[in-house]
Design an enzyme around this catalytic site. Structure first.
Site, PDB file in Angstrom:
ATOM      1  N   TYR A 110       0.848  -1.192   0.000  1.00  0.00           N
ATOM      2  CA  TYR A 110       0.000   0.000   0.000  1.00  0.00           C
ATOM      3  C   TYR A 110       0.883   1.241   0.000  1.00  0.00           C
ATOM      4  O   TYR A 110       1.936   1.249  -0.640  1.00  0.00           O
ATOM      5  CB  TYR A 110      -1.007  -0.034   1.160  1.00  0.00           C
ATOM      6  CG  TYR A 110      -2.222   0.798   0.810  1.00  0.00           C
ATOM      7  CD1 TYR A 110      -3.033   0.429  -0.260  1.00  0.00           C
ATOM      8  CD2 TYR A 110      -2.529   1.966   1.488  1.00  0.00           C
ATOM      9  CE1 TYR A 110      -4.125   1.202  -0.632  1.00  0.00           C
ATOM     10  CE2 TYR A 110      -3.622   2.736   1.114  1.00  0.00           C
ATOM     11  CZ  TYR A 110      -4.406   2.357   0.055  1.00  0.00           C
ATOM     12  OH  TYR A 110      -5.469   3.118  -0.324  1.00  0.00           O
ATOM     13  N   ARG A 163      -9.285  10.451  -7.687  1.00  0.00           N
ATOM     14  CA  ARG A 163      -8.412  11.110  -6.703  1.00  0.00           C
ATOM     15  C   ARG A 163      -7.602  10.044  -5.985  1.00  0.00           C
ATOM     16  O   ARG A 163      -7.810   9.750  -4.825  1.00  0.00           O
ATOM     17  CB  ARG A 163      -9.266  11.904  -5.710  1.00  0.00           C
ATOM     18  CG  ARG A 163      -8.534  13.042  -5.035  1.00  0.00           C
ATOM     19  CD  ARG A 163      -8.686  13.000  -3.539  1.00  0.00           C
ATOM     20  NE  ARG A 163      -8.084  11.796  -2.961  1.00  0.00           N
ATOM     21  CZ  ARG A 163      -7.908  11.606  -1.646  1.00  0.00           C
ATOM     22  NH1 ARG A 163      -8.320  12.501  -0.790  1.00  0.00           N
ATOM     23  NH2 ARG A 163      -7.352  10.499  -1.191  1.00  0.00           N
ATOM     24  N   LYS A 181      -6.306  -2.093  -0.590  1.00  0.00           N
ATOM     25  CA  LYS A 181      -7.150  -1.964   0.599  1.00  0.00           C
ATOM     26  C   LYS A 181      -7.705  -3.322   1.036  1.00  0.00           C
ATOM     27  O   LYS A 181      -7.759  -3.631   2.235  1.00  0.00           O
ATOM     28  CB  LYS A 181      -8.307  -0.992   0.324  1.00  0.00           C
ATOM     29  CG  LYS A 181      -7.913   0.481   0.399  1.00  0.00           C
ATOM     30  CD  LYS A 181      -7.682   0.916   1.836  1.00  0.00           C
ATOM     31  CE  LYS A 181      -7.109   2.313   1.927  1.00  0.00           C
ATOM     32  NZ  LYS A 181      -8.033   3.340   2.338  1.00  0.00           N
ATOM     33  N   GLU A 252     -13.902   4.553  -2.224  1.00  0.00           N
ATOM     34  CA  GLU A 252     -12.472   4.839  -2.053  1.00  0.00           C
ATOM     35  C   GLU A 252     -11.945   5.760  -3.162  1.00  0.00           C
ATOM     36  O   GLU A 252     -12.118   5.492  -4.344  1.00  0.00           O
ATOM     37  CB  GLU A 252     -11.681   3.517  -2.066  1.00  0.00           C
ATOM     38  CG  GLU A 252     -10.234   3.648  -1.733  1.00  0.00           C
ATOM     39  CD  GLU A 252     -10.006   4.011  -0.267  1.00  0.00           C
ATOM     40  OE1 GLU A 252      -9.026   4.709   0.015  1.00  0.00           O
ATOM     41  OE2 GLU A 252     -10.813   3.578   0.581  1.00  0.00           O
ATOM     42  N   ASP A 253     -11.302   6.848  -2.749  1.00  0.00           N
ATOM     43  CA  ASP A 253     -10.583   7.761  -3.644  1.00  0.00           C
ATOM     44  C   ASP A 253     -11.472   8.352  -4.741  1.00  0.00           C
ATOM     45  O   ASP A 253     -11.061   8.459  -5.905  1.00  0.00           O
ATOM     46  CB  ASP A 253      -9.358   7.070  -4.252  1.00  0.00           C
ATOM     47  CG  ASP A 253      -8.208   6.990  -3.237  1.00  0.00           C
ATOM     48  OD1 ASP A 253      -8.396   7.463  -2.099  1.00  0.00           O
ATOM     49  OD2 ASP A 253      -7.147   6.467  -3.586  1.00  0.00           O
ATOM     50  N   ASP A 275     -13.885   5.688   3.186  1.00  0.00           N
ATOM     51  CA  ASP A 275     -12.705   5.662   4.050  1.00  0.00           C
ATOM     52  C   ASP A 275     -11.967   6.995   4.047  1.00  0.00           C
ATOM     53  O   ASP A 275     -11.402   7.396   5.061  1.00  0.00           O
ATOM     54  CB  ASP A 275     -11.767   4.539   3.605  1.00  0.00           C
ATOM     55  CG  ASP A 275     -10.564   4.408   4.521  1.00  0.00           C
ATOM     56  OD1 ASP A 275     -10.765   4.330   5.743  1.00  0.00           O
ATOM     57  OD2 ASP A 275      -9.431   4.398   4.011  1.00  0.00           O
ATOM     58  N   ASP A 276     -11.953   7.694   2.914  1.00  0.00           N
ATOM     59  CA  ASP A 276     -11.251   8.985   2.847  1.00  0.00           C
ATOM     60  C   ASP A 276     -11.893  10.006   3.781  1.00  0.00           C
ATOM     61  O   ASP A 276     -11.195  10.821   4.390  1.00  0.00           O
ATOM     62  CB  ASP A 276     -11.257   9.520   1.412  1.00  0.00           C
ATOM     63  CG  ASP A 276     -10.649   8.529   0.445  1.00  0.00           C
ATOM     64  OD1 ASP A 276      -9.474   8.182   0.626  1.00  0.00           O
ATOM     65  OD2 ASP A 276     -11.356   8.078  -0.470  1.00  0.00           O
ATOM     66  N   ASN A 425      -0.584  12.042   1.295  1.00  0.00           N
ATOM     67  CA  ASN A 425       0.312  11.008   0.820  1.00  0.00           C
ATOM     68  C   ASN A 425       0.194  10.860  -0.691  1.00  0.00           C
ATOM     69  O   ASN A 425      -0.752  11.383  -1.276  1.00  0.00           O
ATOM     70  CB  ASN A 425       0.033   9.666   1.543  1.00  0.00           C
ATOM     71  CG  ASN A 425      -1.411   9.239   1.476  1.00  0.00           C
ATOM     72  OD1 ASN A 425      -2.043   9.341   0.437  1.00  0.00           O
ATOM     73  ND2 ASN A 425      -1.945   8.747   2.586  1.00  0.00           N
TER      74      ASN A 425
END
Length: 570
Positions: A110, A163, A181, A252-253, A275-276, A425
């Site tokens: 990851y 993203r 993930k 996610e993202d 999760d973000d 990150n």
């Protein structure tokens, strides 16, 4: 779709029925176990002569496989590829290597290495894991979902690739994130890989370099938006409910506007979370609570300045606000406790916002003036830090170097143990390098980064850098929601998770300045989080009534450990 059924006896021994023989069996990554097949199994399964003579147990195989990965040299990406090839051959052995070398391997599978893998995805592509949904599948998404490898999917991680970490639009390459993930769900919370499905909503890309790349493997077109995008997502959600009715979906993202919109639209219709927004919030809260214990400044007196008002930033602000409200902070004091800045400065009521999620944290003119700032001015980060004297500074901007020396020194002048979290990150996007933060605060800063950094040597002392890694949060939250059979995921699940994580930080660790428990304890941490979340779900009446003992038993039953099950040969 294939049925993969593990039977477990009273002593915890697992047995599996293997439907394949010979070459088909060796080619199946979840059934193949290479040299670990016994002589009896080789005879019964048509493998005689197909493997070297010696039989090896998984512990021996794991030593050899780990050594092979280490032989890849110092390139994290080469190690990532070697691990991916191992997963393609023998998934159980792959997860065993990850579990046994958790702290070393997480940065490989990851962040930060997965970011480079996403950028180079089309050139590294070997084998598809999961499913891609494209605009060409509209009208038959349920049919596509039935092409998943296994039928009893309980956990889906889905991205639209817009993203990816702090790297932006990576098109089809974003699939590296759901894959990574779900690997963390397996090693961290024991979710069996046959119950997990990575999913890419590949709706095109606005990354021209990708579209012009002759080797690009994704749907080659401009990114789908508007009504067609919404219709595709709507069909996907309905298809998941039809094909995998017991599954939890993790968004996610997604870029911030879609992230908030889709979370709000579907959180009551489908067991799901982002999760973000929510996972990052949970790990941030855990870090702030630990910083409060270390500094001695009570939570209700913490003052937080956040650079970045996107999905992660607003998610963190929401969970901190809820925590402070529970502690009795209200009115102006609550508003002044949390200040968000975007690229134009402090969020204030004088500015116009197309995004409603920014408006909820805009300071009224009166309070802006009372702290000595100009309601019509830029109110940049340095000005806000000088005016508000924050105890906590958090970055989710994706803009490297924005925590400048002036900003950090101004904070350190006013706060004995400043908590500074450059959460963006991968490492290249961090708001500041931990080594600089240590130097600029004379070693007093409490630091949590978004990606892993090496310990810092400063004036004869070694300062380990904590990683505010969402892996502490989301595996346990997902496991707890599934074990409780929850009908929805509440925001409060992540506050519960944060406190469960905090309870794992021992008193002597707090005295050393540790913000998070050892990552090596991830499975035990995830179990604690899962049990706490499951109990909270029952208490909040979003899950059927069950005792603590029942919930713990369900959590333990769902936590798979990578060991070869017995093969039913009859």
């Amino acid at each position: 779709m294939e049925r993969y059924e593990l039977e477990r006896d009273d002593e915890g021994n697992e047995t599996v029925w293997v439907p394949y023989r010979g070459h088909r069996l060796i080619a199946h990554n979840l059934h193949n176990r290479g040299t670990a097949f016994t002589e009896a199994e080789r005879r019964a399964l048509g493998l005689s002569g197909m493997l070297p003579n010696q039989v090896r147990v998984i512990a021996d195989q794991a030593v050899r496989a780990y050594g092979h990965v280490c032989e890849m040299g110092d390139s994290p990406l080469e190690r990532y590829v070697a691990l991916s090839d191992l997963e393609a051959r023998n998934a159980i052995l792959y997860y065993r290597v990850l579990v046994e070398h958790l702290e070393e391997m997480l940065p490989i599978v990851y962040t930060p290495t997965v970011g480079e893998a996403c950028e180079k995805y089309s050139h590294l592509f070997r084998r598809g894991r999961g499913l891609w949904i494209t605009p060409d599948h509209q009208g038959r998404i349920a049919e596509v979902l039935r092409n998943a490898p296994y039928e009893d999917v309980r956990l889906i991680v889905a991205t639209d690739n817009e993203r990816i970490l702090g790297l932006g639009d990576q098109g089809a390459g974003g699939m590296g994130i759901p894959v990574g993930k779900l690997d963390l769900y397996t090693v961290g919370a024991g979710i069996h890989p046959a119950r997990a499905l990575p999913l890419s909503l590949d709706v095109g890309t606005d990354n021209e370099a990708l579209r012009e790349d002759p080797y690009y493997v994704g749907w080659r077109g401009e990114r789908l938006r508007g009504e067609r995008y919404d219709a595709l997502v709507e069909e996907l959600v309905e298809a998941i409910k039809e094909v995998f009715p017991n599954a939890l979906l993790q968004w996610e993202d997604f870029k911030k506007a879609n992230a908030f919109r889709l979370l709000d639209r579907y959180r009551d219709r489908l067991l799901s979370f982002n999760d973000d927004i929510q996972g990052t919030a949970g790990i941030a809260l855990a870090g702030v609570v630990a910083a409060s214990r270390i500094s001695g400044v009570p939570m209700e007196r913490q003052r937080v300045v956040m650079l970045g008002a996107g999905a992660a930033g607003v998610g963190i602000a929401r969970i901190l606000r809820a925590e402070l409200e529970q502690l009795g902070v209200t009115g102006d004091a609550l508003t002044e406790s949390i200040a968000l800045l975007d690229s134009k400065g402090l969020l204030t009521s004088r500015r116009d916002y197309r995004a409603a999620y920014k408006q909820e944290f805009a300071w009224p003119t009166r309070l802006v003036e009372e702290v000595g700032l100009d309601p019509d001015g830029d109110n940049d980060l340095l000005a806000v830090v000088r005016a508000l004297k924050p105890t906590v500074l958090i970055g989710t901007s994706g803009q490297p170097g924005t925590f400048t020396e002036d900003v950090v020194r101004a904070m350190a002048e006013q706060t004995e143990r400043p908590a500074i979290f450059p959460f963006s990150n991968p490492n290249s996007k961090a708001e500041a390098a931990p080594a600089d933060l240590i130097a600029w605060t004379d070693g007093r800063a409490l630091i949590a980064s978004g990606s892993p950094f090496e310990p810092v040597e400063y004036e004869g002392e070694t300062y380990p850098i904590a990683q505010g890694n969402n892996v502490y949060v989301f595996p346990g939250v997902g496991l707890g929601a599934l074990a409780a059979r929850a009908e929805k995921v509440l925001d409060s699940f992540f506050a519960v998770a944060a406190h469960a994580i905090g309870e794992r930080v021992a008193s002597d660790a707090i005295r050393r300045g540790d913000l998070y428990p050892p990552l090596a304890d991830l499975r035990a941490i995830s179990r604690d989080v899962a049990v706490a979340v499951a109990r909270h779900a029952v208490e909040q009446k979003v899950a059927p009534q069950a005792s603590r003992a029942e919930l713990e038993a369900r959590v333990d039953e769902m936590m798979w450990f990578p060991e070869y099950p017995r093969i039913r040969l009859e």
